[in-house]
Design a protein around this motif. Structure first.
Motif, PDB file in Angstrom:
ATOM      1  N   UNK C 267       0.832  -1.210   0.000  1.00 21.78           N
ATOM      2  CA  UNK C 267       0.000   0.000   0.000  1.00 21.78           C
ATOM      3  C   UNK C 267       0.867   1.261   0.000  1.00 21.78           C
ATOM      4  N   UNK C 268       0.441   2.255  -0.748  1.00 19.77           N
ATOM      5  CA  UNK C 268       1.123   3.549  -0.758  1.00 19.77           C
ATOM      6  C   UNK C 268       0.342   4.530   0.114  1.00 19.77           C
ATOM      7  N   UNK C 269       0.946   4.948   1.208  1.00 20.49           N
ATOM      8  CA  UNK C 269       0.270   5.878   2.123  1.00 20.49           C
ATOM      9  C   UNK C 269       0.043   7.224   1.441  1.00 20.49           C
ATOM     10  N   UNK C 270      -1.112   7.824   1.716  1.00 19.71           N
ATOM     11  CA  UNK C 270      -1.390   9.166   1.185  1.00 19.71           C
ATOM     12  C   UNK C 270      -0.739  10.216   2.089  1.00 19.71           C
ATOM     13  N   UNK C 272       0.216  14.787   2.088  1.00 21.18           N
ATOM     14  CA  UNK C 272       0.055  16.085   1.430  1.00 21.18           C
ATOM     15  C   UNK C 272       1.447  16.624   1.121  1.00 21.18           C
ATOM     16  N   UNK C 278      -2.564  16.308  -2.583  1.00 20.69           N
ATOM     17  CA  UNK C 278      -2.555  14.930  -2.100  1.00 20.69           C
ATOM     18  C   UNK C 278      -1.729  14.072  -3.058  1.00 20.69           C
TER      19      UNK C 278
ATOM     20  N   UNK D 101      -9.225   8.484   2.233  1.00 13.57           N
ATOM     21  CA  UNK D 101      -9.007   7.488   1.186  1.00 13.57           C
ATOM     22  C   UNK D 101      -8.133   6.346   1.701  1.00 13.57           C
ATOM     23  N   UNK D 102      -8.589   5.124   1.433  1.00 16.11           N
ATOM     24  CA  UNK D 102      -7.838   3.949   1.856  1.00 16.11           C
ATOM     25  C   UNK D 102      -6.654   3.743   0.916  1.00 16.11           C
ATOM     26  N   UNK D 103      -5.450   3.634   1.433  1.00 21.36           N
ATOM     27  CA  UNK D 103      -4.296   3.343   0.575  1.00 21.36           C
ATOM     28  C   UNK D 103      -4.541   2.087  -0.252  1.00 21.36           C
ATOM     29  N   UNK D 314      -2.641   2.751   8.984  1.00 23.17           N
ATOM     30  CA  UNK D 314      -1.915   3.318   7.858  1.00 23.17           C
ATOM     31  C   UNK D 314      -2.035   4.838   7.842  1.00 23.17           C
ATOM     32  N   UNK D 315      -1.122   5.471   7.129  1.00 23.34           N
ATOM     33  CA  UNK D 315      -1.189   6.919   6.966  1.00 23.34           C
ATOM     34  C   UNK D 315      -2.076   7.264   5.777  1.00 23.34           C
ATOM     35  N   UNK D 316      -2.895   8.278   5.972  1.00 19.58           N
ATOM     36  CA  UNK D 316      -3.676   8.799   4.851  1.00 19.58           C
ATOM     37  C   UNK D 316      -3.896  10.286   5.068  1.00 19.58           C
ATOM     38  N   UNK D 317      -4.712  10.883   4.215  1.00 20.49           N
ATOM     39  CA  UNK D 317      -4.945  12.318   4.259  1.00 20.49           C
ATOM     40  C   UNK D 317      -6.439  12.557   4.165  1.00 20.49           C
ATOM     41  N   UNK D 318      -6.948  13.464   4.951  1.00 16.08           N
ATOM     42  CA  UNK D 318      -8.355  13.832   4.834  1.00 16.08           C
ATOM     43  C   UNK D 318      -8.546  14.647   3.550  1.00 16.08           C
ATOM     44  N   UNK D 319      -9.431  14.153   2.669  1.00 14.06           N
ATOM     45  CA  UNK D 319      -9.572  14.786   1.351  1.00 14.06           C
ATOM     46  C   UNK D 319     -10.230  16.157   1.423  1.00 14.06           C
ATOM     47  N   UNK D 322      -7.259  18.180   3.866  1.00 14.00           N
ATOM     48  CA  UNK D 322      -5.876  17.918   3.446  1.00 14.00           C
ATOM     49  C   UNK D 322      -4.936  17.724   4.645  1.00 14.00           C
ATOM     50  N   UNK D 324      -3.170  15.350   7.594  1.00 14.08           N
ATOM     51  CA  UNK D 324      -2.747  13.966   7.765  1.00 14.08           C
ATOM     52  C   UNK D 324      -3.695  13.240   8.713  1.00 14.08           C
TER      53      UNK D 324
END
Lengths: 361, 361, 361, 361
Positions: C267-270, C272, C278, D101-103, D314-319, D322, D324
């Motif tokens: 998985x590629x972490x998102x 900013x 993003x 968004x899910x990686x 996992x790391x993601x971003x709030x769309x 923006x 983390x």
């Protein structure tokens, strides 16, 4: 090809007259477009049978269930699928005629094409009933286009020898364009409509049927849409329109009669309108030049043949025995298909334009 | 889409009137089919200009060079590409009119569509000259079909108000079908042809032009080819025919006039012929029922508008300044396009049938 | 399908190795785009044979003549046709092997498919030479994309057992991306290139050949291009790439090896980025998620099989007599196709992206 | 394109994970082919969830209702439409993650592509659930093909680092080909299967997932099917396979590893078999040469990435903001998708072959 049409917005129609259901899938849809299901149902009602003397007595709710592609009243962009259940079918009406192809119908050609495996009940996949899902797609297309300033309408131009005025002879405002669609009988001129109904009634009383012509138009289409040669707007519309059963010909703008004119009569002179935009004085070209829209109203006319199913006795041949036979088609058939085909032609034009809109907007 | 057409046999047409060359690529071809290049050249000659009073004085050899797909006189099955070099072009004829769109032409719509980058010389990609590669493809298709018992022909049905007889009113033998193609003027009836030429000459002398109608037919197509709805034979033929510039309408069998008939008049009764095969007594359906061939002759008629390029002065608008202007188109233009369009319509029908043949044979 | 590809920009490739010429038609082109023919020729030169020890001695100028669609150095929007004449062909090299299918080649399958009518000289339509018109189309696509901020590049990832670094392991700037294309041998790392050339030379000296891998990438593609399911960016690229002879597999981003990873690894972490946009920390997904671009670099890798034409004796069967036979392919063949295939893979990626650009820009 | 695929037999898939239903329309079908709905249901069951430790606990009956195109157990030739109702959906599982968004998923790319209008519940149109209608189409294709002597099968080739034997290393009889499909766990070798299940269980216990590889094959396909260049059998299969979510790469025959071989190792020598037919000694080419079938088994392998939905944080971003964010995906997800993807890959291969069969039989 087959029952699929389109370039960007692709429609796939499925179903047989007496099977589990009929429907349409619209692929390549824009996302986030509002669809009003009541408005769609009102549009569907214009095509529905059982409306009067000129229409079959078969009752169809024809209420489409949207299976996908619509969420909270807006398109999601995923394929939009709609299903209409079949009901009130009288299959036994047809079984007696299994081996007697009805003149003017696809019974014989389907028998050869599908080697006898086709669903013959009610005309199967060739039934005029399959225009209902076309109207679902067209009704949706009309709503999206209208929100973006493109309006599509149609009217009954003639029944037998009774004609009414063409769009090109009136100032084609949105009001005039949409007027026939709001009338119980889809004409612009009430008196012409009355006489058309008489023509239909006359045919019905003698166990016969009669044909008619339909004119459709669209306003608000900007100049510059379409492609040269085979990707022209006429090519696209024609390849879709002939999917409507009973269409025998199609013409654009002034139409077939252009062959009888001089160039100086048929050419549309360019002028600058009050807003400084280039347009034409007349619209014999029907809004399309070289396959590309000119900004003038799109004008298309089709001819609908007389209902082939008639009570009058006809000659046919038994497909098993190859013996001559006589046939009288009872069933419940419109003595004139053209009035109910008006919204179908309108739908087809709207679908073609939605596809173009997605490509050129 | 654009300048590409077809399902199995796909044709791709390229070129501009005054560029390096024009041509066609035919993909999906059958392999091992003999092609006679002299016969092809003879077919091309029927479309070539410079044939008489009714035709432009521009000389074109129009000899296609086959670049690929043909080896030792037989198709290899790989894409068949043909190139026709452009020659004898007078570009300066057109430069004066760069900003004055000719009424009835694609000048204005192409300007909007391509944002001024289109090749405007001689009509560019919209030129009638692009029907030459269509004839290459059609001439090849005709040869292959004929070897397999399918014959395609066409004739000039009318010019202005002068008409000749329709195919459906004669016994449509191969001889009758191919007769017009062998005449210097593509008609069945010499006297009618003489009067058509007068009609054209009259138009020419007053600096005007006139339209005409063309009827094409095919015999030997078996029953059972084609698909329902949008894959119907009419849909396919129409989507190709409107690629020919100046076509304003298309109709099948009895045609648009079906709308004025009763069902009992328009329906074609089924009978068994002397060989025990099922056919129809009449052929108002033009060999297609429900989009599928019936085994009867395919009949298609198109309307060709009057040549839009006329010497008579017309109103137009300067596309740069948006000011009104006057235009007289000198150049070398046929006062009637229809005679030279006869082999083009024939070619288009042959291409559509070759595509069907590959799919259904 | 066949030798045609594309959704909006459609390319049609034609020609056989030893026929009149080979070429490409690009339909659906944008208008008004500048094309530098010298730059195109320079790109073509990267694919041309005769470059060194690893390449066939056959000389090809491969200078395309643009027949249409280009005027004053800009696309007109009409189909762009390009022709490359065949020259320096030694047909007799092949005639001796007419009935002896070369292992690893299409000789046998073409014989069955075309029933012996195919052009067998030099591999006919199946020849690697047909990648020249693909490079014409791709070189044109690269120029248009670059002007709009999208850059496409490729390098030789491996030859036999010698590998160099993947794009995902370096910061993928435009400089890094385009570097290999500027080198005489298409690698990023000179030392790796030297060892690859040794690997090729070793194969050549023993009359054998060797395979290799190619990695291509594109930067500057925005997020949101592509369609779900069968219209995904991977589907489009793959359906085009397998048109290059000798490609045995294709993978995106981390590629086939993803099967050996854990989800937490793949998985590629998102995150900013510095501009508040993003993006993802890593790019195992190769710039495509759910068939739709993510804004990260598009990464695609293909495997090229070892040249099937080898001097070493092989077993085969006479197609006429069905008797066993021995075959040694002399001729002039690259001992490794992969280096010359680098610009071809780059071209294919550029074509796929030009098609997407026209659809989604 | 989009969710439509095919040349002659065209499938159109519709639906979203939590909408009214999902389904498929198959256009261009042969008529008169028997379809056993129990057998179809048994095939569907191989893909269904809730089968064991490696599969989500979500229960799905996945019983398709055939809406059209099937009459008395035989195809009619009209479009065959199948509908699967959605049930047992827990939409609230997803609403909390609307902006996260899910990686490894299409959440972010779909948000950009559809501008927020997409159905995000359960992955919407991007859900693995959409492989159910693909299996309906594939199950039907398998039945038709089998009746005509073409058999399609698949097995799980690897999970993480555990592999089993490739088809090319066993004598590929119909029994061997169909064996894995009859096992509870889709492998040829029971012991390998046991170790794969351990690998999956290990991943599950640590809140992670693991990938795998699938090999599919077809026997009984005659030589001579397919087209050169972009119409090749690999192109067709690849353009369909990448419609299955999580596929990261595809390879044919010996596959990607061909790049590491010498020509003398990779080439398959031609021989004459006991019946005098031409075949090859080995099958590194996977039954396809120059895009055209050779008569040898078709061999295709795909790589399935590890399930992106994992419990591990996992790391993601709030769309929206923006900012983390951290994400742990609870829900009911297979720790390894590959086992349930085996019949899906099999289905896709069968669909591609049915399409070819209709074109080349």
């Amino acid at each position: 090809m087959s029952s699929m049409w389109g370039n960007v917005v692709r429609i796939q129609i499925f179903g047989e007259s007496h099977g589990g259901g009929i429907g349409v899938v619209m692929d390549g849809m824009p996302s986030g477009e509002a669809i009003d299901l009541d408005e769609l149902q009102a549009f569907m009602a214009r095509r529905a049978p059982g409306q009067g003397a000129y229409s079959t007595a078969r009752k169809e709710a024809d209420a489409p269930e949207i299976l996908s592609g619509l969420l909270d009243g807006h398109t999601t962009g995923a394929p939009l699928a709609a299903l209409i259940r079949n009901a009130d079918t009288r299959s036994k009406d047809y079984s007696a005629m299994r081996w007697l192809p009805r003149p003017g119908h696809a019974d014989y050609t389907a028998e050869v094409r599908y080697n006898g495996a086709q669903d013959t009940r009610g005309g199967g996949h060739f039934s005029g009933r399959l225009t209902a899902p076309l109207c679902v797609a067209g009704g949706i297309a009309k709503q999206i286009l209208a929100r973006h300033g493109i309006f599509v309408g149609a009217h009954l131009l003639s029944v037998g020898s009774v004609w009414e005025c063409e769009y090109n002879h009136i100032g084609l405002t949105a009001d005039e364009l949409l007027k026939a669609g709001k009338n119980a009988f889809p004409v612009l001129d009430e008196e012409a409509g009355r006489r058309m109904l008489e023509e239909i009634e006359t045919a019905r009383t003698i166990g016969d049927s009669v044909g008619g012509r339909i004119e459709a138009a669209a306003i608000g289409v900007p100049a510059g849409w379409g492609d040269p040669m085979f990707g022209g707007v006429e090519n696209r519309i024609a390849s879709l329109m002939f999917g409507i059963p009973a269409i025998r010909g199609i013409e654009f703008g002034y139409g077939m009669g252009a062959a009888e004119l001089r160039g100086s009569e048929h050419n549309d002179a360019f002028i600058t309108d009050e807003n400084g935009n280039i347009c034409t004085k007349t619209n014999n070209h029907g809004g399309i030049l070289g396959g590309i829209t000119s900004g003038m109203p799109i004008i298309v006319k089709v001819s609908v043949k007389p209902t082939p199913s008639i009570v009058k006795e006809q000659d046919t041949v038994n497909m098993q025995t190859h013996e001559n036979a006589k046939l009288s088609v009872p069933g419940r058939h419109d003595p004139c298909i053209a009035p109910r085909a008006v919204p179908v032609v309108e739908a087809a034009l709207a679908i073609a334009l939605l596809d173009l809109w997605m490509e050129f907007k």
